[in-house]
Design a protein around this motif. Structure first.
Motif, PDB file in Angstrom:
ATOM      1  N   SER A  74      -2.070   1.882   6.661  1.00 59.25           N
ATOM      2  CA  SER A  74      -0.858   2.436   5.950  1.00 59.25           C
ATOM      3  C   SER A  74      -0.889   4.123   5.724  1.00 59.25           C
ATOM      4  O   SER A  74      -0.049   4.535   5.395  1.00 59.25           O
TER       5      SER A  74
ATOM      6  N   ASP B 296      -4.961  -1.149   4.452  1.00 57.45           N
ATOM      7  CA  ASP B 296      -4.891  -0.077   3.320  1.00 57.45           C
ATOM      8  C   ASP B 296      -5.302   1.301   4.427  1.00 57.45           C
ATOM      9  O   ASP B 296      -4.640   2.490   4.045  1.00 57.45           O
TER      10      ASP B 296
ATOM     11  N   THR C 211       0.697  -1.216  -0.058  1.00 57.75           N
ATOM     12  CA  THR C 211       0.087  -0.008   0.057  1.00 57.75           C
ATOM     13  C   THR C 211       0.929   1.187  -0.060  1.00 57.75           C
ATOM     14  O   THR C 211       0.698   2.204  -0.593  1.00 57.75           O
TER      15      THR C 211
ATOM     16  N   ASP D  53       1.005   4.014  -2.808  1.00 58.28           N
ATOM     17  CA  ASP D  53       0.764   5.428  -2.898  1.00 58.28           C
ATOM     18  C   ASP D  53       2.023   6.315  -3.129  1.00 58.28           C
ATOM     19  O   ASP D  53       1.632   7.680  -3.091  1.00 58.28           O
TER      20      ASP D  53
END
Length: 289
Positions: A209, A206, A162, A166
């Motif tokens: 994170s 998710d 994740t 990102d």
């Protein structure tokens, strides 16, 4: 009950502890208590004593009491077999009931779990930076946990992936900084609830994170931060509006209606003013908008 069955129950017990399912833990502990006659070989081979021994300080009273009863019973089971073992092997009595004591965590505490002690392979991505970050996340979650290594590994992989996504697939400074922040918050000994929530999946990878340090803080720390913020707002009043006395507010602490208050614009101009109230009896402070 053979070693294979005991190993299976140990894995289920650790998984239920990680997910906070006390009812499942109780069911497994009862089965171990009623159906397992402990031997030194089974205790050492399956490490079930360590898994159960850790539960003696569990928050759930029934879980902790069952764990204490089981460890006591197992010590007795092994102790009853001591004479024949000594006679046949010439072993000292220190290798009998004391082995259960050690296996249950009553002797020197074990070293913290790591990916090395768990024998986990982290060469997953053919990328040194990613693999190193993955190992750091794993160590931060597992050091005081009894969760299965496969479960912890699954969470670490999801978190790292994740963060990478990102950052548009880059393992640059922003990626490293975020991993470092997550790792430090996960390994905070004063915030075990965060580790537990991430491992159990109550806080999905998710979502975790993308949390800020403030989001990840323990409830105790959040309360301290709120108290500090409120105190700073009171101090920041400076030469602002004078406080007025009123009996319109009731103190939540001492239930008296002897208060002073003042108002400040702490948000944008189109938002209502914030009212700061101080109880003149017990000095309790609160605010509202």
């Amino acid at each position: 009950m053979d070693s294979k069955t005991v190993n299976k129950l140990r894995t289920e017990l650790q998984a239920s502890q990680a997910s906070g399912k006390s009812d499942v833990m109780i069911e497994i502990l009862k089965a171990l208590k009623d159906e397992l006659t402990a031997t030194e070989e089974i205790i050492r081979e399956t490490k079930i004593g360590l898994a159960v021994g850790k539960l003696r300080s569990h928050d759930n009273k029934e879980v902790s009491e069952l764990a204490k009863e089981i460890v006591k019973k197992w010590k007795s089971d092994v102790g009853k077999k001591a004479p024949s073992k000594v006679k046949q092997e010439g072993a000292s009595s220190g290798t009998t009931a004391s082995s259960v004591t050690a296996a249950a965590g009553d002797s020197k505490p074990e070293a913290p779990r790591t990916y090395k002690t768990d024998g986990v392979d982290f060469e997953k991505h053919n990328d040194k930076t990613r693999d190193t970050c993955l190992s750091l996340l794993y160590n931060a979650m597992v050091f005081d946990s009894t969760a299965p290594s496969e479960l912890v590994m699954e969470r670490a992989l999801a978190i790292e992936s994740t963060v990478l996504n990102d950052n548009d697939g880059s393992t640059g400074e922003d990626y490293k900084k975020k991993i470092r922040s997550l790792m430090l918050n996960l390994k905070d000994k004063k915030n075990p609830s965060l580790r537990g929530a991430v491992i159990s999946g109550d806080t999905p990878a998710d979502i975790f994170s993308r949390m800020s340090s403030a989001d990840m803080a323990s409830e105790e720390r959040k309360q301290q931060d709120r108290a500090l913020e409120l105190n700073n707002l009171f101090k920041a009043r400076g030469a602002g509006p004078q406080q007025a006395e009123t009996d319109s507010f009731k103190c939540g602490r001492c239930k008296q209606r002897k208060c002073t208050y003042y108002q400040m614009q702490t948000r944008s101009a189109d938002e209502p003013m914030t009212t700061f109230v101080t109880c003149t009896v017990c000095n309790n402070r609160w605010k509202f908008s």
